[in-house]
Write an enzyme that holds these catalytic residues in place. Structure first.
Site, short mmCIF file in Angstrom:
data_model
loop_
_atom_site.label_atom_id
_atom_site.label_comp_id
_atom_site.label_asym_id
_atom_site.label_seq_id
_atom_site.Cartn_x
_atom_site.Cartn_y
_atom_site.Cartn_z
N ASN A 234 40.20 13.74 -7.14
CA ASN A 234 41.01 14.52 -6.20
C ASN A 234 42.46 14.06 -6.37
O ASN A 234 42.72 13.10 -7.09
CB ASN A 234 40.50 14.39 -4.76
CG ASN A 234 40.49 12.97 -4.28
OD1 ASN A 234 41.48 12.25 -4.43
ND2 ASN A 234 39.38 12.53 -3.72
N VAL B 36 30.95 13.15 -8.54
CA VAL B 36 31.11 12.35 -9.76
C VAL B 36 32.22 11.31 -9.58
O VAL B 36 32.13 10.19 -10.10
CB VAL B 36 31.33 13.28 -10.98
CG1 VAL B 36 32.66 13.96 -10.98
CG2 VAL B 36 31.10 12.52 -12.27
N ASP B 37 33.24 11.65 -8.83
CA ASP B 37 34.36 10.74 -8.56
C ASP B 37 33.85 9.46 -7.86
O ASP B 37 34.18 8.34 -8.28
CB ASP B 37 35.36 11.49 -7.66
CG ASP B 37 36.70 10.82 -7.54
OD1 ASP B 37 36.99 9.89 -8.31
OD2 ASP B 37 37.48 11.25 -6.66
N SER C 187 35.22 20.84 -11.03
CA SER C 187 35.44 21.81 -9.92
C SER C 187 34.21 22.62 -9.49
O SER C 187 34.32 23.43 -8.58
CB SER C 187 36.58 22.80 -10.23
OG SER C 187 37.83 22.17 -10.07
N GLY D 150 31.38 21.49 -8.22
CA GLY D 150 30.63 20.85 -7.13
C GLY D 150 31.25 21.21 -5.80
O GLY D 150 31.30 22.38 -5.42
P1 ADP Z 1 34.53 18.78 -7.88
O1 ADP Z 1 35.14 18.24 -6.61
O2 ADP Z 1 35.52 18.84 -9.03
O3 ADP Z 1 33.80 20.06 -7.66
P2 ADP Z 1 32.02 17.23 -7.90
O4 ADP Z 1 31.86 15.79 -8.23
O5 ADP Z 1 31.71 17.67 -6.51
O6 ADP Z 1 33.52 17.62 -8.34
O7 ADP Z 1 31.12 18.10 -8.88
C1 ADP Z 1 31.43 18.32 -10.24
C2 ADP Z 1 30.14 18.28 -11.05
O8 ADP Z 1 29.80 16.92 -11.32
C3 ADP Z 1 28.92 18.87 -10.33
O9 ADP Z 1 28.18 19.65 -11.28
C4 ADP Z 1 28.13 17.62 -9.92
O10 ADP Z 1 26.74 17.90 -9.83
C5 ADP Z 1 28.43 16.73 -11.10
N1 ADP Z 1 28.13 15.29 -10.96
C6 ADP Z 1 27.95 14.55 -9.84
N2 ADP Z 1 27.70 13.26 -10.17
C7 ADP Z 1 27.70 13.20 -11.54
C8 ADP Z 1 27.48 12.17 -12.52
N3 ADP Z 1 27.21 10.90 -12.16
N4 ADP Z 1 27.55 12.50 -13.85
C9 ADP Z 1 27.85 13.76 -14.23
N5 ADP Z 1 28.08 14.77 -13.37
C10 ADP Z 1 28.00 14.50 -12.05
#
Ligand code: ADP
Length: 170
Positions: free
Chosen positions: A23, A32-33, A116, A118
């Protein structure tokens, strides 16, 4: 430069750089962050605090600290509103500026999450089309990068990216 889609957890990737769907504060969040900040350890939080945030579509790089990846490229993607607020353009810039950062750090292998799609709610198929066309178009500019992967966390994301990649390569 090869382009591949795999399913997995990007915090486990043994690559030169992983990209973080961050973010704009760069101070960690959910999805993922959060997983990346958790796995990389407290030194990542300190390094990110020094960067003083990052605008959507731009990218900033830190070390990977406790991750197997050497570098983390942090890029805040767009928050989807209605598609009329430059969301596609900002998403494209996130991929492009991350690839430029990877080249700057002489990375050969780079893994991206699905930025983006998620919590930020960008429509999955459109996001896959933007992600993969931007990566494929970057081939001409890639000197160091030999392989780019999308690491999908779930099966639906993997299948959509796989279908879009097949369409683009036809
Ligand atoms: P954003 O805020 O950019 O939408 P999110 O983290 O909510 O980011 O989601 C982005 C993508 O990353 C989603 O498809 C989510 O399922 C995925 N994600 C979450 N954790 C992991 C991980 N450990 N490795 C890879 N992808 C992940």
């Amino acid at each position: 430069m090869k382009v591949e889609i795999i399913q997995g957890d990007i915090t486990k990737s043994h690559v030169d750089a992983i990209v973080n769907a961050a973010n704009t504060t760069l101070m960690g969040g959910g999805g993922v962050d959060g997983a990346i900040h958790q796995a990389a350890g407290a030194k990542l939080d300190l390094a990110c605090a020094k960067l003083q945030g990052c605008a959507s579509g731009k990218a900033k790089t830190t070390l990977g600290y406790l991750l197997p990846a050497k570098w983390i490229i942090h890029t805040p993607g767009p928050i989807w509103q209605d598609g009329m607020h430059h969301e596609p353009e900002i998403l494209k810039n996130s991929y492009l500026n991350s690839l430029k950062e990877a080249e700057k750090h002489q990375c050969q292998t780079v893994d991206f999450p699905s930025i983006s799609t998620g919590v930020y709610h960008f429509p999955l198929k459109q996001a896959a089309q933007i992600a993969l066309s931007t990566i494929i178009n970057f081939k001409q500019q890639a000197h160091y990068i030999k392989r780019v992967r999308i690491v999908a966390f779930d099966i639906i994301t993997k299948e959509v990216y796989q279908e879009v990649l097949e369409d683009l390569l036809q």
